[in-house]
Design a protein around this motif. Structure first.
Motif, PDB file in Angstrom:
ATOM      1  N   ALA A  10       0.834  -1.206   0.000  1.00  0.00           N
ATOM      2  CA  ALA A  10       0.000   0.000   0.000  1.00  0.00           C
ATOM      3  C   ALA A  10       0.871   1.258   0.000  1.00  0.00           C
ATOM      4  O   ALA A  10       0.660   2.176  -0.801  1.00  0.00           O
ATOM      5  CB  ALA A  10      -0.903  -0.013   1.226  1.00  0.00           C
ATOM      6  N   MET A  11       1.873   1.304   0.862  1.00  0.00           N
ATOM      7  CA  MET A  11       2.672   2.522   0.994  1.00  0.00           C
ATOM      8  C   MET A  11       3.737   2.647  -0.095  1.00  0.00           C
ATOM      9  O   MET A  11       3.878   3.694  -0.717  1.00  0.00           O
ATOM     10  CB  MET A  11       3.329   2.583   2.374  1.00  0.00           C
ATOM     11  N   GLY A  12       4.506   1.575  -0.308  1.00  0.00           N
ATOM     12  CA  GLY A  12       5.615   1.629  -1.273  1.00  0.00           C
ATOM     13  C   GLY A  12       5.138   2.049  -2.659  1.00  0.00           C
ATOM     14  O   GLY A  12       5.765   2.898  -3.314  1.00  0.00           O
ATOM     15  N   ALA A  13       4.018   1.472  -3.109  1.00  0.00           N
ATOM     16  CA  ALA A  13       3.506   1.786  -4.449  1.00  0.00           C
ATOM     17  C   ALA A  13       3.112   3.267  -4.530  1.00  0.00           C
ATOM     18  O   ALA A  13       3.432   3.955  -5.499  1.00  0.00           O
ATOM     19  CB  ALA A  13       2.312   0.897  -4.774  1.00  0.00           C
ATOM     20  N   GLY A  14       2.437   3.749  -3.483  1.00  0.00           N
ATOM     21  CA  GLY A  14       2.005   5.151  -3.464  1.00  0.00           C
ATOM     22  C   GLY A  14       3.187   6.105  -3.431  1.00  0.00           C
ATOM     23  O   GLY A  14       3.210   7.125  -4.131  1.00  0.00           O
ATOM     24  N   ILE A  15       4.196   5.765  -2.624  1.00  0.00           N
ATOM     25  CA  ILE A  15       5.390   6.626  -2.514  1.00  0.00           C
ATOM     26  C   ILE A  15       6.124   6.659  -3.868  1.00  0.00           C
ATOM     27  O   ILE A  15       6.579   7.711  -4.322  1.00  0.00           O
ATOM     28  CB  ILE A  15       6.318   6.120  -1.377  1.00  0.00           C
ATOM     29  N   ALA A  16       6.209   5.486  -4.513  1.00  0.00           N
ATOM     30  CA  ALA A  16       6.872   5.412  -5.824  1.00  0.00           C
ATOM     31  C   ALA A  16       6.159   6.337  -6.815  1.00  0.00           C
ATOM     32  O   ALA A  16       6.810   7.066  -7.573  1.00  0.00           O
ATOM     33  CB  ALA A  16       6.853   3.973  -6.329  1.00  0.00           C
ATOM     34  N   GLN A  17       4.832   6.317  -6.786  1.00  0.00           N
ATOM     35  CA  GLN A  17       4.062   7.175  -7.701  1.00  0.00           C
ATOM     36  C   GLN A  17       4.358   8.657  -7.452  1.00  0.00           C
ATOM     37  O   GLN A  17       4.591   9.428  -8.384  1.00  0.00           O
ATOM     38  CB  GLN A  17       2.564   6.892  -7.522  1.00  0.00           C
ATOM     39  N   VAL A  18       4.381   9.029  -6.162  1.00  0.00           N
ATOM     40  CA  VAL A  18       4.636  10.431  -5.798  1.00  0.00           C
ATOM     41  C   VAL A  18       6.010  10.875  -6.305  1.00  0.00           C
ATOM     42  O   VAL A  18       6.158  11.937  -6.918  1.00  0.00           O
ATOM     43  CB  VAL A  18       4.566  10.600  -4.255  1.00  0.00           C
TER      44      VAL A  18
END
Ligand code: NAI
Length: 289
Positions: A10-18
């Motif tokens: 949940a977090m890693g994917a979102g951070i990568a997008q940002v």
């Protein structure tokens, strides 16, 4: 700048997008190939949505996608300027991971943890160069939530926190400095939101649907405490509660709940496993307030 992210949940994917959206190249690593695939799909869907709403161009979507590299190998981290770990909330796992990563990344690569509650000093202590370690704590979902806590440890180089603060601003987020104490700012303030809701439930004062309804419809919160715990995931949220409780020398204010512990033990993590306080399986009936 090249950023390595460990854990594509949940977090890693979102951070990568940002970070890729802000123009930096990203290596997104997970030990689980299915998690990597899910992350790729999640990011593709999110960018597609933004593009169909006219918030970003199709060319920007292609550029962001080009900056994202999915991998299962730490060997790809040899060119990283910054590594952010977002794996399971377990001190030993994070320490072992940084020990491994330190053998691959350049000498001046910054090592950051997205931990919600663990001591940055303890994570840093596992490293050969603890002065390059820091906490960079995003909120869920990372592409939407503006706040990022920046947490220097006692060992962290003077000046690194300021450097990270500037970087967070470049990523379009709002940094807040926090001391290295259990739960930092937000997760500490949020503990009673979950803890008291669980106690109200356990004391039979009100059921989950009623508590959630009261807090959203009457209290003005975006999500009620049970919906929010299901959203965060009980694997994460229970571990954070346990870690804050033990780190505060068993202060009863932060005492975890058996109701949540049993969900955690059963693997009923909430939305991600389709069962938690609510049942997210197709056709399941929902409790009413
Ligand atoms: P998650 O369970 O969705 O994802 C974790 C990912 O890490 C999984 O894909 C797993 O395969 C991978 N992983 C585990 N061990 C690994 C290893 N040794 N090497 C490579 N990959 C590994 O967890 P989530 O929710 O993304 O949380 C991750 C971290 O972020 C935790 O420390 C959590 O406390 C923190 N956090 C979570 C928030 C939330 O609301 N879920 C909010 C802010 C921080």
């Amino acid at each position: 700048m090249i950023v390595g992210i460990i854990g594509s949940g949940a977090m890693g994917a979102g951070i990568a997008q940002v970070i890729a959206t802000a123009g930096h190249k990203v290596h997104l690593l997970d030990k689980n190939s299915q998690a990597l695939e899910r992350a790729a799909q999640q990011i593709k869907k999110a960018l597609g949505k933004l593009s169909s709403k006219g918030k970003i161009s199709e060319i920007a979507v292609m550029d962001i996608t080009d900056r994202l590299h999915f991998t299962e190998s730490y060997q790809d981290f040899g060119d990283c300027d910054l590594v952010i770990e977002a794996v399971v909330e377990d001190l030993q796992v994070k320490q072992n991971l940084f020990r491994e990563v330190e053998m691959i990344v350049p000498q001046d690569c910054i090592l950051a943890s997205n931990t919600s509650s663990l001591s940055i000093a303890s994570i840093a202590a596992a490293c050969q160069k603890p002065e390059r370690c820091i906490g960079i704590h995003f909120f869920n979902p990372a592409p939407l939530m503006p706040l990022v806590e920046v947490i220097p440890a006692v060992q962290t180089d003077a000046g690194l926190a300021e450097e990270i603060k500037q970087l967070v601003l470049q990523w379009g987020k709002v940094p807040v400095m926090a001391k290295d104490t259990p739960g930092f700012i937000v997760n500490r303030v949020a503990r009673p939101f979950y803890g008291e809701a669980l106690r109200i439930l356990e004391e039979g004062i009100a059921d989950i649907a009623t508590i959630d309804w009261a807090m959203t419809e009457l209290g003005g919160f975006k999500m009620g405490p049970f919906t929010l715990m299901d959203f965060i995931g009980h694997d994460v949220n229970y571990r954070v509660t346990e870690s804050v409780f033990t780190s505060f020398f068993y202060d009863p204010r932060y005492k975890p709940s058996f109701t949540q512990k049993r969900l955690f033990e059963a693997g009923y993590y909430g939305r991600k496993s389709e069962r938690g306080f609510y049942d997210y399986r197709e056709g399941a009936s929902q409790p009413q307030p």
